[in-house]
Design an enzyme around this catalytic site. Structure first.
Site, mmCIF file in Angstrom:
data_model
loop_
_atom_site.group_PDB
_atom_site.id
_atom_site.type_symbol
_atom_site.label_atom_id
_atom_site.label_comp_id
_atom_site.label_asym_id
_atom_site.label_seq_id
_atom_site.Cartn_x
_atom_site.Cartn_y
_atom_site.Cartn_z
ATOM 1 N N ARG A 1 -14.330 5.258 -1.898
ATOM 2 C CA ARG A 1 -13.217 4.693 -1.120
ATOM 3 C C ARG A 1 -12.314 5.793 -0.588
ATOM 4 O O ARG A 1 -11.899 5.779 0.578
ATOM 5 C CB ARG A 1 -12.419 3.729 -1.990
ATOM 6 C CG ARG A 1 -11.213 3.042 -1.326
ATOM 7 C CD ARG A 1 -10.550 2.126 -2.355
ATOM 8 N NE ARG A 1 -9.465 1.328 -1.831
ATOM 9 C CZ ARG A 1 -8.180 1.686 -1.856
ATOM 10 N NH1 ARG A 1 -7.828 2.866 -2.372
ATOM 11 N NH2 ARG A 1 -7.234 0.871 -1.389
ATOM 12 N N SER B 1 -2.574 -1.212 -4.556
ATOM 13 C CA SER B 1 -3.574 -0.570 -3.703
ATOM 14 C C SER B 1 -4.768 -0.102 -4.536
ATOM 15 O O SER B 1 -5.504 -0.909 -5.087
ATOM 16 C CB SER B 1 -2.923 0.577 -2.922
ATOM 17 O OG SER B 1 -3.829 1.150 -2.009
ATOM 18 N N LEU B 2 -4.944 1.206 -4.652
ATOM 19 C CA LEU B 2 -6.020 1.772 -5.471
ATOM 20 C C LEU B 2 -6.028 1.187 -6.877
ATOM 21 O O LEU B 2 -7.096 0.988 -7.479
ATOM 22 C CB LEU B 2 -5.848 3.292 -5.535
ATOM 23 C CG LEU B 2 -6.729 4.055 -6.509
ATOM 24 C CD1 LEU B 2 -8.180 4.009 -6.073
ATOM 25 C CD2 LEU B 2 -6.245 5.494 -6.639
ATOM 26 N N HIS C 1 -3.603 0.905 4.698
ATOM 27 C CA HIS C 1 -3.303 -0.536 4.722
ATOM 28 C C HIS C 1 -2.820 -1.004 6.091
ATOM 29 O O HIS C 1 -1.914 -1.831 6.194
ATOM 30 C CB HIS C 1 -2.327 -0.908 3.606
ATOM 31 C CG HIS C 1 -2.916 -0.680 2.255
ATOM 32 N ND1 HIS C 1 -3.912 -1.475 1.726
ATOM 33 C CD2 HIS C 1 -2.693 0.290 1.322
ATOM 34 C CE1 HIS C 1 -4.263 -1.019 0.541
ATOM 35 N NE2 HIS C 1 -3.549 0.052 0.283
ATOM 36 N N GLN D 1 -2.043 5.283 -5.558
ATOM 37 C CA GLN D 1 -1.984 6.655 -5.074
ATOM 38 C C GLN D 1 -0.541 7.055 -4.784
ATOM 39 O O GLN D 1 0.247 6.266 -4.282
ATOM 40 C CB GLN D 1 -2.821 6.761 -3.798
ATOM 41 C CG GLN D 1 -3.042 8.167 -3.294
ATOM 42 C CD GLN D 1 -4.093 8.192 -2.197
ATOM 43 O OE1 GLN D 1 -4.931 7.302 -2.114
ATOM 44 N NE2 GLN D 1 -4.066 9.212 -1.363
ATOM 45 N N GLN E 1 -8.638 -5.612 1.670
ATOM 46 C CA GLN E 1 -7.505 -4.904 1.064
ATOM 47 C C GLN E 1 -7.221 -3.562 1.709
ATOM 48 O O GLN E 1 -6.075 -3.194 1.954
ATOM 49 C CB GLN E 1 -7.766 -4.699 -0.432
ATOM 50 C CG GLN E 1 -6.618 -4.071 -1.197
ATOM 51 C CD GLN E 1 -7.038 -2.815 -1.947
ATOM 52 O OE1 GLN E 1 -7.721 -1.960 -1.395
ATOM 53 N NE2 GLN E 1 -6.627 -2.720 -3.192
#
Length: 310
Positions: free
Chosen positions: A113, A88-89, A197, A10, A246
């Site tokens: 998510r 991440s994503l 995160h 992202q 995560q």
């Protein structure tokens, strides 16, 4: 050639991403159109007339739909990576490329998510700041001291000289002040909509854990390196558990890249709009050949150049 494919996260999104692939490749269209969402994916991803693409609940499925489409094109062209990973994503896109998710699953999970993360961030005065040229141990000390004002953690270990802290704004600002006093070259506040995160995302992790109970996870066909580990999944762990961890844990991208180097990877292909991950690669693994792909023309140029190397 030993190839790894990295998937962008992202922040790299922009209107129009994927339009050329969609027009040129049926395989891209099939993956992109596979999911059932509550909004018009084409309208948001290709045009964004309502200005919602940068909102987390829209960004995430759009980015994963783009990545799944490009993965379908790569497979059609015979590109077979030895490893996959994502920022991440982007880990969801890597898992789709590895056969754990179908494109439909990955896109719909990304939508879930994104909404779960947006919900978890509601009511939190949050911040994220990039910290340049301060080592991770020194920054951890700054975060520990600033945590008297609220939650603040190192949420991204991007590459040598670039870390990101996140959490509650007062604590993040204090940690940045301490970081500058400790020798950081710059501290750059980032435009974000949530404390991603960090432990403040625990409600999103809980929501994902419940959703994963209804999902079927396929066998991994390509080894994926996981964000919260910086390496491959160890024996005794599970993909659902790692994805729950995560969303509320640090992203160890520098560690992931160093592990790819240890595994003998000598070429890395970044899939996604922008080239942020390629920048991380160049700083972490300067001897590795790296290229980013956002358009069909870029993909053709990269594959042609790499074929001529062999």
């Amino acid at each position: 050639m030993k190839l790894a494919v990295l998937y962008a996260g992202q922040g790299a999104q922009h209107p129009g991403m994927g339009r050329e692939f969609y027009e040129d490749f049926p395989a891209f269209r099939a993956a992109f159109d596979s999911a059932a969402l509550e909004f018009d994916l084409h309208r948001v991803c290709f045009e964004d007339p309502d200005g919602v693409l940068n909102q987390t609940e829209y960004t995430q499925p759009c980015m994963v739909a783009f990545a799944c489409g490009v993965s379908a094109v790569l497979a059609e062209k015979g590109v077979q990576p030895s490893y996959a990973a994502g920022l991440s994503l982007g880990e969801y896109s890597a898992l789709e490329a590895a056969g754990v998710f179908t494109a439909k699953q990955a896109i719909e999970l990304a939508a879930y998510r994104g909404k779960a993360m947006a919900d978890a961030a509601k009511g939190i005065d949050c911040g994220m700041t990039a910290v340049l040229n301060l080592d991770r141990d020194a920054l951890a000390v700054c975060c520990e001291e600033a945590s008297a004002l609220g939650c603040v953690q190192i949420c991204n270990y991007n590459c040598p000289g670039q870390l990101v802290i996140g959490g509650e704004k007062a604590a993040v600002d204090k940690a940045a002040e301490l970081a500058k006093a400790a020798g950081a070259r710059r501290c750059i506040p980032l435009k974000v909509s949530g404390p991603f995160h960090t432990r403040l995302m625990a409600p999103a992790g809980d929501a994902l854990a419940k959703r994963f109970e209804t999902e079927v996870f396929g066998e991994m066909q390509v080894p994926v390196l996981f964000n919260c580990l910086g390496r491959e999944m160890p024996d005794g762990s599970s993909i659902p558990a790692l994805l729950v961890k995560q969303v509320q844990s640090s992203v160890y991208m520098e560690d992931t890249l160093r592990r790819l180097g240890q595994l003998g990877v000598d070429h890395i292909l970044e899939v996604g709009p922008g080239n942020a991950l390629s920048g991380f690669v160049k700083k972490t693994l300067p001897g590795v050949v790296c290229a980013s792909v956002e358009t069909p023309a870029q993909l053709d140029a990269v594959l042609t150049a790499w074929k001529e190397e062999q």
